[in-house]
Design an enzyme around this catalytic site. Structure first.
Site, PDB file in Angstrom:
ATOM      1  N   LYS A   9       0.864  -1.195   0.000  1.00  0.00           N
ATOM      2  CA  LYS A   9       0.000   0.000   0.000  1.00  0.00           C
ATOM      3  C   LYS A   9       0.894   1.237   0.000  1.00  0.00           C
ATOM      4  O   LYS A   9       1.800   1.363   0.828  1.00  0.00           O
ATOM      5  CB  LYS A   9      -0.892   0.029   1.244  1.00  0.00           C
ATOM      6  CG  LYS A   9      -1.653   1.331   1.435  1.00  0.00           C
ATOM      7  CD  LYS A   9      -2.221   1.436   2.842  1.00  0.00           C
ATOM      8  CE  LYS A   9      -1.150   1.522   3.912  1.00  0.00           C
ATOM      9  NZ  LYS A   9      -0.392   2.811   3.874  1.00  0.00           N
ATOM     10  N   ASP A 128      -5.343   0.202   8.858  1.00  0.00           N
ATOM     11  CA  ASP A 128      -5.111   0.058   7.420  1.00  0.00           C
ATOM     12  C   ASP A 128      -5.799  -1.166   6.826  1.00  0.00           C
ATOM     13  O   ASP A 128      -5.859  -1.297   5.595  1.00  0.00           O
ATOM     14  CB  ASP A 128      -3.611  -0.039   7.133  1.00  0.00           C
ATOM     15  CG  ASP A 128      -2.900   1.304   7.224  1.00  0.00           C
ATOM     16  OD1 ASP A 128      -3.589   2.323   7.376  1.00  0.00           O
ATOM     17  OD2 ASP A 128      -1.659   1.314   7.159  1.00  0.00           O
TER      18      ASP A 128
END
Length: 277
Positions: A9, A128
């Protein structure tokens, strides 16, 4: 056996806009995903077990503290699985490795056992994890629970990590202010240079405190910004992976990082959802 990809990410921008009474920070961040990451292999089994391998596996525990096992236990009625985690992303590097692994475990279990991943409580696995569950570019706000898909262009980029771990809590503690302005509305980009110009006007509010804690990050960013072909260089997440972008994929491939262990990838940060499970 099924194989699940856990992509890195990348925070293309990260604005810290506030802090709740419970201590959670409010963010406004633009995330995308790179075609480099970890892999999970899952096989049906009576109970849960985890083995960790790969070039970064030595730094990752295989016990109950691992987010992959916590994610497996999060899904009610999912049964057991024999799990192999092939770890390629360094830990504590600002690219959501552990969270992406946990999200990949949830996707894999849903496929392996035909179960539904609960929508409520995902943030207990980590802020996240919800944004990594569907690894598509998104604007994410709040503490990570408000996710709006976006479609930026594909960005040729190099991922470089200075091989120094940075603890996220320490970076947040070192913030000088926690009330920054949010990002403006995301425009429609006609060309990659337009997107890079827009990103250049945004911030990663965690970059300055991370550099203060780990000056190696600042040294890498400084070197990258002086490299021919680099149009933008910034830190992802709480550090220390740095993601310089260029106008063309040929510029990206020409970055003189050689075979340094700091270089993670010379790839495209995708504006589209990865096709793998």
């Amino acid at each position: 056996m099924i194989e699940v990809f856990a992509p890195a990410k990348i925070n293309l921008a990260l604005h810290v806009t506030g802090r709740r009474e419970d201590g959670y920070h409010l963010l406004d961040t633009l995330v995308a995903f790179a075609p480099v990451g970890d892999t999970l292999r899952l096989r049906p089994a009576p109970g849960l077990s985890l083995t960790v391998s790969g070039p970064e596996g030595a730094a990752v525990p295989a016990g109950p503290e691992n987010l992959v096992l916590r994610a497996a236990a999060f899904v009610p009625g999912a049964g057991g699985a024999e799990i192999e985690l092939i770890k390629r992303l360094p830990t504590a590097s600002g690219i959501g490795g552990g969270s992406s692994d946990a999200a990949a475990m949830l996707r894999g279990l849903a496929h392996l056992r035909a179960v539904t991943v609960p929508a409520e409580g995902l943030e207990r696995l980590g802020a996240d994890v919800p944004m990594c569950l569907s690894p598509h570019p998104a604007r994410v706000t709040g503490i990570g629970e408000r996710i709006v898909p976006v479609t930026p262009p594909d960005l040729p980029a190099v991922l470089v990590n200075p091989r120094v771990a940075v603890a996220t809590p320490a970076v947040f503690r070192a913030l000088s202010r926690r009330d920054g302005a949010p990002m403006p509305d995301l425009p429609v980009f006609a060309r990659v240079p337009d997107c890079i110009d827009w990103l250049s006007a945004q911030r990663n509010d965690l970059e300055a405190p991370a550099v203060a804690l780990a000056p190696e990050i600042g040294a890498v960013l400084g070197a990258l910004r002086q490299t021919a072909g680099c149009r933008l260089a910034g830190m992802s997440g709480s550090g220390g992976t740095c993601a310089p972008s260029s106008f063309t994929s040929s510029d990206c491939r020409a970055f003189p990082t050689g075979n340094s262990p700091m270089m993670l990838s010379r790839k495209i940060i995708s504006g589209n959802r990865p096709s793998r499970l």
